[in-house]
Enzyme design. Structure first.
Site, PDB file in Angstrom:
ATOM      1  N   GLY A 158       2.458  -4.116  17.743  1.00 19.72           N
ATOM      2  CA  GLY A 158       0.956  -4.115  17.690  1.00 19.72           C
ATOM      3  C   GLY A 158       0.329  -4.018  16.376  1.00 19.72           C
ATOM      4  O   GLY A 158       0.764  -3.843  15.398  1.00 19.72           O
ATOM      5  N   CYS A 159      -1.298  -4.350  16.456  1.00 23.31           N
ATOM      6  CA  CYS A 159      -1.887  -4.431  15.305  1.00 23.31           C
ATOM      7  C   CYS A 159      -1.868  -2.981  14.494  1.00 23.31           C
ATOM      8  O   CYS A 159      -1.564  -2.694  13.364  1.00 23.31           O
ATOM      9  CB  CYS A 159      -3.146  -4.863  15.294  1.00 23.31           C
ATOM     10  SG  CYS A 159      -4.041  -4.106  16.749  1.00 23.31           S
ATOM     11  N   TYR A 160      -2.328  -2.103  15.325  1.00 21.13           N
ATOM     12  CA  TYR A 160      -2.346  -0.764  14.841  1.00 21.13           C
ATOM     13  C   TYR A 160      -0.774  -0.138  14.441  1.00 21.13           C
ATOM     14  O   TYR A 160      -0.783   0.614  13.383  1.00 21.13           O
ATOM     15  CB  TYR A 160      -3.006   0.343  15.707  1.00 21.13           C
ATOM     16  CG  TYR A 160      -4.521  -0.034  16.043  1.00 21.13           C
ATOM     17  CD1 TYR A 160      -5.310   0.251  14.872  1.00 21.13           C
ATOM     18  CD2 TYR A 160      -5.004  -0.258  17.372  1.00 21.13           C
ATOM     19  CE1 TYR A 160      -6.659   0.049  14.927  1.00 21.13           C
ATOM     20  CE2 TYR A 160      -6.227  -0.471  17.352  1.00 21.13           C
ATOM     21  CZ  TYR A 160      -7.161  -0.011  16.340  1.00 21.13           C
ATOM     22  OH  TYR A 160      -8.459  -0.287  16.610  1.00 21.13           O
ATOM     23  N   ALA A 163       0.423  -1.646  10.851  1.00 18.17           N
ATOM     24  CA  ALA A 163      -0.454  -0.872   9.591  1.00 18.17           C
ATOM     25  C   ALA A 163      -0.312   0.420   9.370  1.00 18.17           C
ATOM     26  O   ALA A 163       0.212   0.971   8.305  1.00 18.17           O
ATOM     27  CB  ALA A 163      -2.077  -1.177   9.816  1.00 18.17           C
TER      28      ALA A 163
END
Lengths: 352, 352, 352, 352
Positions: A158-160, A163
């Protein structure tokens, strides 16, 4: 070699970005872009940035030649992915799933956070985790399998989690963390809330506003804990800020007995990502800016020693739709097909 | 009663907001707005929102009748405030300082973080701390002193300390915190970077960008630790986001032995701010939005129990120039002059 | 073939965008990026989007190997370009000037609007006008000259002239305009105001604001009148809006005796741009969006018949730094070097 | 005197701004805020800026004590207003209609542009036009009628007509215009598109974008032509820009035989608005900024002579929801009730 690529759920933000990347990719050819809602409409009539670029139309899912694709990107909601992936893998397709369905290794954890049973647990075991910088081996194993024509599956991060994990992994894998909560406060642009028009995504409510959401309950929590191997230690609080593309995660990690120097930390991070073309470690007090990676598949990372409170503060900026979704999916596909990892992903953010 | 008010450093963002609030205040009258750089220019020629509102000009500092003012707001950089305050207090003026000069009680801590010696330590001892919801007693004592005509001094809290402390104070004062770092990740609008045109404040660099700054080194750190009485325990990381006005602080507090329920936490916070007209506690899972308080002196606070990692996540949204600077200064002045605390501060943010 | 390219004034917004395009161009190689102010600094330390992309440093103008370049892009202020171009052309370099110095064919008009005499009038006569869709012949003549190794010069169109002329040219060249003023109201993003940090470019002043500027006096007026051959008939009013990249020009043209149908207008425009890969004509009531071309060298154009007031309203959206500056410069260079016009300019704007 | 005020359609952007203004108004008292969709919800739960300000709930239309109100603001779509106004006027209520239903004096023009017959033509004749600076007499006549307890009706001007007419009226009423089209290109913030979540109002589509819409067809065209008495001469092109509140109209007027000087124009405009507290004329080359009036009921106007093309370019900035809707409605109500016109409208925009 031309690799036929299909995008399922091509009308959403991650799907249409996958379409854009495939159209610009030297080895991929867009064979299908499905959207049941928009079937029959030209992509350029829905997303006018494609005027003069492609005449392709969205097709209905059932009409799309997905099984004859070499690679299919699933840019669909969770549960839809685990319903569609098995048949495609069975047919020998390389499936790159952007949903949450094949990220969590433990189906019980999936059920606990998503409130539905996992219906493709067999496939779950075979799925590689799609975050190349931290789990490249698994993807390279798929590349081997792929050579014999087997269908394979990647569950992209996922995006979170992307990062947050890129920020924290070097320190955690080096064993620098002491006891206590690890706090990830992350800020995302509004594209992270999806294409659906809602009050949250209304310009007049999102503009000039910052707010937290999903506090203590966001589903990316167990995914990050799994990636970083920090069970029940993550405090993850996502925030929304008034920008389109961009995600910054700021991770605070309590130090253990060893207090490294700033210079050691910088060296650790630079070494960790030395061979990763899409991750840059910023040193000398420079902090990552989301604007510097917007529209790309790149990640910028920095790490700061906070002696005062005996913690490390690590930050990572990505484009939530790029490295956080469609870009990373293409990166994974490149590996699976034995291409250079950055193939078609060379874009550089506009300078200002 | 008309209270003559002067603003020193009136051309900066905090100063001009003080001017705006004074012009709309039923009891204050603007007697001077100084700016050495812009002396002789009409305020409305510099800030055109004042066209049709006032014909007043900026005056040079030395020409301004500051000593005959009842109250003077110092919206100047640190060091300038401690140079100017003593003479004004001596003359019987109520000085409301918006700079950092009279916030830190220990001059050594001041010197350590600001790299200059404190030159008005006598006055430092007399200064009340300007964050009414947490230190109202001190301000009310000044109101008593003021009755006999004495000059008094308020050192107003900084923007980040205001939001961070309003979020964390109820839990910390109730003794809920356990050991370990307390993490405050805060996001501010660009007005927090000041009026000076720099690369940081350039639209093309600030727009569509989020970044951390001052990591492990921001000067608001000791101020927050002082307010909350958490020496060497704060990890404070400020961020910049693409909005004009607004500041959100997200504070993660490790729990001690007692694990409260969400309902107890809500009750604790509601009780804590029951008599504070400018602070609203949001419950039922609603999170503070900076847009809801932009242009005002209000604060919105929420608290969430994160059982998973045994922490509390408390959030507070303010306008960094309003409640975080000029608005709070006026609020403090109201108390010092025995006025209702919210006098002239009734503005409500635009709904969307 | 590798074409050595230099960028003079590489630190400004147009210059650094030229750098970005050259780095991504399959035939160009960046040989020099000059900035006297930033000489010796790595590009990526100034514009962090280049981290992981290039290690090149800015060089001082006098140290740069400009005369051995095949092509030099001058991204400098007016007057600087006419000082530098002659020597380079003399040495056989293809000079692509992004400034205003070689746009206006009549040196008296130049002097009237720019308040300085033109010091390279000989070269002015040889310069081709850099707006390929309207003046491709002149550029192709340079390509011929180039074959014999001659130095050549292109004076690229300005950002507002590009969008305004692309919107209006098909109607005007078809003789549809009647008497009376032609009104071009255009809106630009803040990057059009340049990299210098000023009050105008300060986020807090530009954000949430729209304003006109340069009313009745903007220097692009004579350039547009020259391109469209409408002497003393243009009312040009530029505006600033809170976006980074993007420019929309809305042109109102009074009709002459012939009142075309909407369908005829659409056909006229589609035919006009049929062979222009970077210009798309939108029909069916769809209007150009600046977001659809941001970060690219593309232009979107639409035309609407307003029977009510007997006028045509033509609109064109471009990226002011892309098609309006650096992108168009590369497009011109491609033609001059006999490359496909769109070489290195294939970028598609992010979908949302 | 306390004037009981009701707002019908209080959940939309204009309605909730009316609520905000009424809550801060010294003479008005909010008696009802209706929203059938949100009936029973607290206003502050829908618009959190009202936390700590009011506990009032939205009520269903049929439950609201509208007929016992002194004034009712209709913030409803067209056709709904003409359905509701007659009964209220009949009951002696002062009705301030923010919709388009009572703006156009000729019902045939209404039918032509809105595609529905006008069903309250009797009332239409009695309605005063709500744009005080240009039609104050009509409103003052209602104030006279009101003294005898009669129900009255105001049809408030639209947002674009308000700004466009304030810009153009002084020149047109002075007879300066020659023949030919009058071109109004206007730019509005996204709040002008309403509260409904649509693709147009989605942050990711509105952000970083400027586009024209309603070209040659916007319904404010006949309203502006009526106000300015310029039948079939207006070319009106509205645009959307990425800001929340704000509207700038740029009006180009061809000059007749007399060519005034810039100084004469400035004088004309200053004289015209001399007694209008909410309109400021900017001179000396200063242009109106929407940010300078955001959140207020103020208007900033400037006029520039363009000798080059023999036209005047007049500009006006307003807040589309303030002076363009709810603020102007309150201003009209103030006049109707014999209050100072600016009562409750003293807000000044934030300085930056």
């Amino acid at each position: 070699m031309t690799i036929k690529a299909g995008v399922v759920g091509a009308a959403g933000f991650a799907g249409i970005e996958a379409v854009r990347l495939i159209l610009g990719h030297p080895e991929f050819e867009l064979a299908a872009a499905t959207s049941n809602e928009l079937a029959g409409k030209r992509i350029s009539d829905v997303y006018p940035n494609f005027h003069g670029v492609t005449e392709i139309e969205f097709s209905a899912h059932e009409d799309a030649p997905l099984e004859s694709c070499d690679v299919v990107f699933l840019a669909v909601p969770h549960t839809a992915a685990m319903a569609q992936a098995p048949a495609l893998v069975e047919k020998g397709v390389a499936v790159i799933d952007l949903s949450a369905d094949f990220r969590l290794k433990d189906p019980e954890v999936y059920e606990q956070w998503y409130n539905v049973p996992h219906t493709a647990t067999d496939l779950l075991e075979q799925a590689a985790f799609g975050l190349p910088e931290l789990f490249r081996d698994g993807l390279e194993q798929l590349a081997e399998m792929r050579k014999s024509g087997a269908g394979v599956l990647v569950g992209c991060a996922g995006c979170y989690p992307t990062a947050t994990s890129l920020a924290a992994a070097p320190a955690l894998r080096a064993g620098l963390a002491g006891a206590g909560p690890i706090v990830a406060d992350a800020v995302s642009g509004v594209s992270g809330a999806g294409k659906k028009a809602t009050e949250r995504t209304h310009f007049c409510f999102a503009d000039e506003n910052v707010e937290a959401y999903g506090v203590a309950s966001h589903r990316h929590t167990p995914e990050i804990e799994q990636i970083l191997d920090i069970p029940n230690r993550l405090v993850f609080t996502p925030h929304l800020a008034p920008l389109d593309r961009g995600l910054l995660s700021t991770v605070t990690i309590p130090l253990g007995e060893h207090m490294p120097t700033q210079s050691e930390l910088d060296q650790l991070y630079c070494d960790f990502y030395r061979d990763d073309a899409l991750v840059s470690v910023l040193t000398g007090g420079v902090q990552p800016k989301t604007a510097s990676v917007a529209g790309t598949c790149r990640a910028h990372v920095a790490v700061v020693l906070n002696e005062h409170a005996r913690v490390i503060v690590a930050t990572c900026a990505i484009d939530n739709v790029g490295k956080g979704a469609a870009g990373q999916a293409v990166q994974c596909a490149n590996i699976v097909f034995g291409l250079p990892e950055t193939c078609g992903l060379g874009a550089v953010a506009i300078p200002a």
